[in-house]
Scaffold this motif. Structure first.
Motif, PDB file in Angstrom:
ATOM      1  N   SER A   1       2.338  -1.121  -9.524  1.00  0.00           N
ATOM      2  CA  SER A   1       2.489  -1.168 -10.974  1.00  0.00           C
ATOM      3  C   SER A   1       3.776  -0.471 -11.365  1.00  0.00           C
ATOM      4  O   SER A   1       4.137   0.570 -10.809  1.00  0.00           O
TER       5      SER A   1
ATOM      6  N   PRO B   1      -0.876  -7.711   1.363  1.00  0.00           N
ATOM      7  CA  PRO B   1      -1.538  -8.623   0.427  1.00  0.00           C
ATOM      8  C   PRO B   1      -2.538  -9.532   1.135  1.00  0.00           C
ATOM      9  O   PRO B   1      -2.261 -10.074   2.203  1.00  0.00           O
TER      10      PRO B   1
ATOM     11  N   GLU C   1      -4.069   3.612  -7.170  1.00  0.00           N
ATOM     12  CA  GLU C   1      -3.501   2.363  -6.685  1.00  0.00           C
ATOM     13  C   GLU C   1      -2.730   2.620  -5.403  1.00  0.00           C
ATOM     14  O   GLU C   1      -1.894   3.525  -5.338  1.00  0.00           O
TER      15      GLU C   1
ATOM     16  N   ASN D   1       4.623  -4.666  -5.100  1.00  0.00           N
ATOM     17  CA  ASN D   1       3.326  -4.965  -5.706  1.00  0.00           C
ATOM     18  C   ASN D   1       2.795  -3.815  -6.543  1.00  0.00           C
ATOM     19  O   ASN D   1       1.771  -3.962  -7.218  1.00  0.00           O
TER      20      ASN D   1
ATOM     21  N   ALA E   1      -0.323   0.315  -2.902  1.00  0.00           N
ATOM     22  CA  ALA E   1       0.327  -0.994  -2.865  1.00  0.00           C
ATOM     23  C   ALA E   1       1.582  -0.929  -2.016  1.00  0.00           C
ATOM     24  O   ALA E   1       2.187   0.140  -1.837  1.00  0.00           O
TER      25      ALA E   1
ATOM     26  N   THR F   1      -2.410  -2.237   3.284  1.00  0.00           N
ATOM     27  CA  THR F   1      -1.999  -2.631   1.934  1.00  0.00           C
ATOM     28  C   THR F   1      -1.308  -3.984   1.956  1.00  0.00           C
ATOM     29  O   THR F   1      -0.667  -4.371   0.979  1.00  0.00           O
TER      30      THR F   1
ATOM     31  N   ASP G   1      -3.269  -8.221  -4.232  1.00  0.00           N
ATOM     32  CA  ASP G   1      -1.936  -7.683  -3.989  1.00  0.00           C
ATOM     33  C   ASP G   1      -1.919  -6.180  -3.780  1.00  0.00           C
ATOM     34  O   ASP G   1      -0.941  -5.633  -3.262  1.00  0.00           O
ATOM     35  N   ALA G   2      -2.999  -5.479  -4.226  1.00  0.00           N
ATOM     36  CA  ALA G   2      -3.007  -4.020  -4.129  1.00  0.00           C
ATOM     37  C   ALA G   2      -4.443  -3.514  -4.231  1.00  0.00           C
ATOM     38  O   ALA G   2      -5.321  -4.211  -4.746  1.00  0.00           O
TER      39      ALA G   2
ATOM     40  N   GLY H   1      -2.474  -7.945 -11.265  1.00  0.00           N
ATOM     41  CA  GLY H   1      -1.357  -7.223 -10.681  1.00  0.00           C
ATOM     42  C   GLY H   1      -0.052  -7.524 -11.378  1.00  0.00           C
ATOM     43  O   GLY H   1       0.038  -7.533 -12.603  1.00  0.00           O
ATOM     44  N   THR H   2       0.962  -7.854 -10.594  1.00  0.00           N
ATOM     45  CA  THR H   2       2.314  -7.962 -11.124  1.00  0.00           C
ATOM     46  C   THR H   2       2.617  -9.304 -11.766  1.00  0.00           C
ATOM     47  O   THR H   2       3.642  -9.450 -12.425  1.00  0.00           O
ATOM     48  N   GLU H   3       1.762 -10.311 -11.582  1.00  0.00           N
ATOM     49  CA  GLU H   3       2.070 -11.633 -12.123  1.00  0.00           C
ATOM     50  C   GLU H   3       0.799 -12.432 -12.351  1.00  0.00           C
ATOM     51  O   GLU H   3      -0.293 -12.025 -11.955  1.00  0.00           O
TER      52      GLU H   3
ATOM     53  N   GLN I   1      -1.749 -15.350 -11.650  1.00  0.00           N
ATOM     54  CA  GLN I   1      -2.165 -16.072 -10.456  1.00  0.00           C
ATOM     55  C   GLN I   1      -2.903 -17.347 -10.875  1.00  0.00           C
ATOM     56  O   GLN I   1      -3.684 -17.338 -11.822  1.00  0.00           O
TER      57      GLN I   1
END
Length: 846
Positions: free
Chosen positions: A55, A121, A47, A53, A49, A119, A220-221, A431-433, A435
Motif C-alpha cells: 500500500s 502473489p 500488511e 504490491n 507485501a 509474499t 497480491d499481499a 490491493g493496488t489495482e 481485478q
C-alpha cells in the motif's frame, strides 16, 4: 560507491522513518515490505507485501471491510517496538515477523508471533505461533464429519469448497454450503483471547494441526487485523465494527414461513396456510421458489431463469394477491432469484447490449455462455461487480417486485454455482489495482449482489427494510440484511448434527441469522429412517435458533409433506412453534442489541462462559442472549439429554425446577414432557424475559387473532432467586417493517424491565418507554409471572395498590386485575399500562 547492502539498509531506515512520522510504520527487508497501523488500543492492521504490491499510504482494505476511517495512532520515531494501552508489537526487521503481546494486566501474555513465509502473489502464506491458544472458532461455514455435533477447530484444517473458495459440496445425501468468512478466534487459558481477521478474498486453507498455525491464500499481499479484547464478546464486536453489524430483520421474519420446491400457484399456498391455521398454528408467510416466474427448461435457452417477472397464468394479479395476504391474513411473500439469465429472454438481450453481463473480455466482447450445468437452462450471468448494471437491473426488475409488496429476496446459487473460469468482470478493487478475473470476484460475488439490493432500497427511498436470504456470502454480507441458509441439505439427523456444529462457527463469524431447510431438502437421504422423528427434532432445533424458521424440501411431485401440520409429531410441532412465538419479543429485542452493539443472538456457550473449560467444545448447547441455554438434539431414538450448566443457579424453562451448579452436568432430562417434545431449556436466576400470550386464536407474530383484531398482551416473566439480586433487560419495540428504528429515539421504544429482589419481596419495574414510532399505542395490556424459589406469596401490589387474590386459575382468567399462585408460579394481571409512566409490580412473601 555505496554498496548495495548499505543502500538497502539506508533505504529501509528512511522508509521506516518517513512512515513513522505519520500513522503507518513501514520497514523493508529484501524485496518485502511490512506495514503496521495502530487503529485502536485493541486493533492492529498489518500488511506484508512484495515491493510494488505494498500500500502506498494507508493499508488497503477489501470490499469486505466497511469501516476504514480509523484515525490511526501516530507512530513514534525510532525503534521497532510499538505500543498501545493494551498491546505491544515487536518487529523483527530481518524476518518481518511481528510478535504481539497483551499487556493490559499482569502477567502479560503473548498472542502470537506472525511470520510471512511467502509474499509471492497468489502464493501467500502466513505462519503464527500457537502459544497457549488451543481452542479456535469461526472461519464461516464448513460442515465437518456427519453426526459430530460438538468440537471446535483445534487440530483441524479448514479448507475451501473449491480452488476458488465458496461452493456447495456434497454431503450426507444432499449438498451444503462451504462459505468462507476469514475471521478466527483463539482462546487460551481463562480469559486469554484474540482474533485474526484476514482481509483477503481468495480461497484460503487454514491449518491448525501443528505449531505454528498456518494460512495459505492467493492475492497480491497478506493483509490482516489482529483484534484484542477482554473477552470473546469484545473480539466479535470489534470484528463487526470493521465489517458491519446486522440490521434488524422485519419482525415477521421471526415467525414461521412455509416453503418448498415448489409452490406451483397461489392455490397451493392458500391450501398450506389454511391447513396450518386450521390446525391452530401461527404462520407469517411463504417463500416462493422459481415457479413464481414460470420455472425453468433444462438444457434450453428459452428457460425463464432470470426473467424476474411473474408467471401471470399461475400467479395472476400478484400485487392484489400480496396485498390481500398482508391485510386480510397477515401473511408476507418472499420471492427467489438467481444470477443467471436464459439467452432467449429479453432481459438477456437488454443486459448484454448494455454490457451488464459477465463477459469473455472487456466490453464489447460477448457475454460468457454457460451451458456446462444446464439444469436451469443455458445463457449468461449478471455481473454484480458492475455497479451501474446492478443498479439498472434492480430498478428495472426487482423494484417492481418491491412495489408489488414482496417483503424479501431469496438469493440462490450465489457461490456462484456455475461460472466461466476465464470470464471478465467489471471488477473489484483489491490491493493496488482493479481485478477482473473470476478468481478475484468469486467469493465477493454474493456480497455485491446483497449490496445491490440494500442500496436499491435506499436509492429508491423505500422505508421498508430489505431482507435477504442467501445461500452464500462472505465477511460483510451481514451488514446488508443477509441471512444465510445451509443449502440443499439431506434429510437425516447426522446432517442436522453437523449443521448444529457449523452454526457455532457461523455465529462467531458474525452471522446471527443462519438456518437450514427444516426437515432437509433431499428426502431421499432419509434412507429408511423415521421421517416423523427427524422432522420434529429438526423443527425444535430451528425454532430455537433459526431466523427465519422455514421448512423447505424438494417437492416437484407434490407427494411430500413439508408443513408441521402434516408431518412429524403434530402436537409437539404446534407447541414448539408456539414457544417460538411466545418468545418473539425477547428474540426481537436481542436483534436490536445485535444491531446496536454487535452482541451475538445465538452464540455458543463459550461466548459468555469462556473461562469455563467445560463449555469450550460444546456446540449442541446454544445461548439465546446471555441468560438462556437450549440443548439441541439430533439423534435417532433419543428420549432424553444431559445438559451442562455453568456456575450459578439455573431454572428449567419448562417445569421451573432449580439447579445449583458449580459448572457440571445434570440430567438426563426427558425430551417428551406430557407427550410433547421439548428441548431442554434453562434460564439463569434473576432473568427477566418479555413474551407474548399465545393461544389458539393467534394467527401471526404481529398479534393478529382469529377475530381479525390485533392483540399482543405483553407477558413479563421474572425468575426469582433465593436472596438479593438486581437485573435488567431492555425491551425494544418498533413498527416491525420500516428502517425508522435506525433513527435513535424516533423509530423505537425502549423499555427497561428491572427486577429487584430483597429478603422478603421482589419488585418488577416496567419503566417508561423511551422514544416513539409511527403507529404506537399509548398503552398496552401487561401480565406478569414470577417464578418463585418456593416462597408462599402473601400479597401482590401494582403501583402500591394491593391486587385481589384468586383461588383458581378460572377466576383469575375472568378478572381484569388480580393475582393467583400455582406452586412456584405467581400470575399477576394489571390491565393496560401507559408507556409514559413507570409501573411497579411488587410481590411479598411470608
Amino acid at each position: 560507491m555505496v554498496k548495495p547492502i548499505y543502500l538497502l539498509t539506508l533505504l529501509s531506515c528512511l522508509f521506516s522513518f518517513a512512515a513513522q512520522s505519520a500513522s503507518v510504520y513501514r520497514t523493508v527487508s529484501g524485496k518485502n515490505v511490512l506495514s503496521i497501523e495502530l487503529l485502536e488500543d485493541d486493533l492492529i492492521h498489518l500488511e506484508w507485501a512484495m515491493n510494488g504490491n505494498a500500500s502506498s499510504g494507508r493499508i488497503y482494505t477489501s470490499p469486505m471491510v466497511l469501516r476504514n476511517d480509523h484515525k490511526a495512532k501516530p507512530i513514534p520515531a525510532g525503534g521497532n517496538t510499538l505500543k498501545t494501552k493494551t498491546l505491544s508489537i515487536r518487529v523483527d526487521t530481518s524476518s518481518l515477523c511481528v510478535k504481539v503481546t497483551d499487556i493490559r494486566k499482569q502477567p502479560e501474555y503473548e498472542l502470537s508471533n506472525f511470520c510471512p513465509t511467502s509474499t509471492k502473489p497468489d502464493k501467500l502464506s502466513l505462519q503464527f505461533s500457537r502459544e497457549n491458544f488451543y481452542h479456535i472458532y469461526g472461519l464461516g461455514e464448513q460442515h465437518k464429519k456427519l453426526g459430530e455435533i460438538n468440537g471446535d477447530l483445534s487440530g483441524q484444517r479448514r479448507t475451501p469448497g473449491s480452488e476458488f473458495g465458496n461452493k456447495m459440496v456434497n454431503q450426507g445425501g444432499g449438498a451444503v454450503g462451504n462459505m468462507q468468512v476469514p475471521v478466527a478466534y483463539f482462546l487460551g487459558q481463562g480469559m486469554q483471547n484474540y482474533a485474526l481477521f484476514l482481509d483477503n478474498t481468495y480461497a484460503q486453507t487454514w491449518d491448525f494441526s501443528a505449531d505454528p498455525y498456518k494460512v495459505e491464500t492467493g492475492g497480491d499481499a497478506i493483509r490482516a487485523y489482529v483484534i484484542g479484547g477482554r473477552n470473546l464478546q469484545d473480539l466479535r464486536s470489534g470484528y463487526l465494527d470493521l465489517t458491519g453489524r446486522p440490521p434488524v430483520p422485519p419482525r415477521k421474519m421471526f415467525g414461521l414461513w412455509m416453503s418448498e420446491y415448489g409452490f406451483d400457484n397461489w392455490k397451493e399456498i392458500d391450501v398450506a396456510m389454511r391447513d396450518l391455521r386450521a390446525a391452530k398454528f401461527p404462520v407469517d408467510g411463504a417463500f416462493l421458489d422459481l415457479q413464481w416466474f414460470g420455472g425453468i427448461r433444462e438444457g434450453s435457452e428459452n428457460t425463464k431463469m432470470g426473467s424476474m417477472r411473474w408467471d401471470k397464468t399461475n400467479f395472476p394479479s400478484p400485487k392484489l394477491r400480496i396485498k390481500e395476504y398482508k391485510e386480510k391474513y397477515g401473511l408476507g411473500v418472499v420471492t427467489i432469484e438467481e444470477p443467471y439469465v436464459g439467452k432467449r429472454l429479453p432481459e438477456y438481450l437488454t443486459m448484454a447490449t448494455k454490457g451488464y453481463l459477465v463477459r469473455q473480455c472487456p466490453y464489447p466482447c460477448d457475454p460468457v455462455y454457460l451451458n456446462s450445468q444446464p439444469w436451469w437452462g443455458k445463457g449468461g450471468m449478471l455481473d454484480y461487480t458492475h455497479l451501474e448494471g446492478a443498479n439498472f437491473f434492480h430498478d428495472w426488475r426487482r423494484e417492481q417486485l418491491i412495489k408489488d409488496g414482496v417483503m424479501g429476496h431469496w438469493t440462490d446459487l450465489g457461490e456462484p454455482e456455475q461460472f466461466d473460469v476465464n470470464a471478465w468482470y467489471a471488477g473489484v478493487g483489491i490491493g493496488t489495482e482493479t481485478q477482473h478475473g473470476h478468481r478475484d470476484v468469486h467469493n465477493l460475488y454474493n456480497l455485491f449482489w446483497s449490496q445491490s439490493i440494500a442500496e436499491g432500497y435506499a436509492r429508491n427511498k423505500h422505508t421498508q427494510r430489505p431482507f435477504i436470504l442467501s445461500r452464500s456470502g462472505t465477511a460483510g454480507s451481514q451488514r446488508f440484511g443477509t441471512a444465510i441458509w445451509s443449502g440443499d441439505i439431506g434429510s437425516n439427523l447426522k446432517n442436522l448434527a453437523a449443521h448444529i456444529n457449523t452454526q457455532m462457527h457461523m455465529s462467531m463469524s458474525g452471522f446471527d441469522y443462519y438456518g437450514s431447510d427444516i426437515g432437509g431438502f433431499h428426502r431421499k437421504a432419509l434412507a429408511g429412517a423415521n421421517a416423523d422423528e427427524m422432522y420434529t427434532q429438526w423443527l425444535a432445533v430451528s425454532a430455537a435458533i433459526d431466523i427465519p424458521m422455514r421448512p423447505h424440501t424438494e417437492n416437484l411431485c407434490n407427494c411430500k409433506e413439508t408443513s408441521p401440520a402434516k408431518i412429524g409429531d403434530v402436537n409437539s410441532n404446534r407447541e414448539i412453534i408456539r414457544q417460538r412465538y411466545a418468545l418473539s419479543p425477547y428474540y426481537y429485542s436481542l436483534a436490536h442489541e445485535a444491531y446496536q452493539r454487535g452482541a451475538a443472538i445465538f452464540p455458543p456457550m463459550v461466548y459468555h462462559y469462556q473461562d469455563d473449560p467445560g463449555v469450550r467444545t460444546l456446540a449442541n448447547q446454544k445461548m439465546i442472549g446471555d441468560r438462556m441455554i437450549v440443548a439441541t438434539v439430533a439423534e435417532a431414538g433419543a428420549t432424553e439429554a444431559l445438559v451442562y450448566l455453568p456456575k450459578g443457579e439455573w431454572i428449567d424453562f419448562h417445569d421451573h425446577e432449580r439447579y445449583q451448579s458449580a459448572g457440571e452436568w445434570f440430567g438426563p432430562f426427558p425430551l417428551y414432557r406430557e407427550g410433547i417434545y421439548r428441548l431442554p431449556t434453562f434460564v439463569k436466576t434473576g432473568t427477566v424475559i418479555p413474551q407474548i400470550v399465545v393461544d389458539d386464536t393467534l394467527l401471526n407474530i404481529d398479534g393478529l387473532r382469529g377475530t381479525g383484531q390485533k392483540q399482543n398482551t405483553l407477558l413479563v416473566v421474572a425468575y426469582l432467586g433465593d436472596g438479593k439480586l438486581k437485573s435488567k433487560f431492555t425491551l425494544y419495540e418498533d413498527d416491525g417493517e420500516s428502517v425508522s428504528y435506525k433513527n435513535t429515539g424516533k423509530g423505537t421504544v425502549n423499555t427497561d424491565l428491572i427486577l429487584k429482589q430483597r429478603n422478603n419481596s421482589a419488585e418488577l419495574t416496567i419503566a417508561e418507554g423511551r422514544g416513539r414510532y409511527d403507529g404506537m399505542k399509548p398503552g398496552r395490556e401487561v401480565n406478569a409471572m414470577f417464578i418463585t424459589h418456593g416462597q408462599e406469596i402473601a400479597s401482590v401490589a401494582y403501583r402500591k395498590e394491593r391486587l385481589k387474590r384468586f383461588d383458581s386459575m378460572q377466576e383469575y382468567k375472568r378478572a381484569a386485575r388480580g393475582w393467583f399462585q400455582d406452586g412456584n408460579r405467581v400470575y399477576a394481571k394489571v390491565g393496560v399500562m401507559k408507556l409514559a409512566f413507570v409501573n411497579h409490580i411488587e410481590v411479598r412473601w411470608k
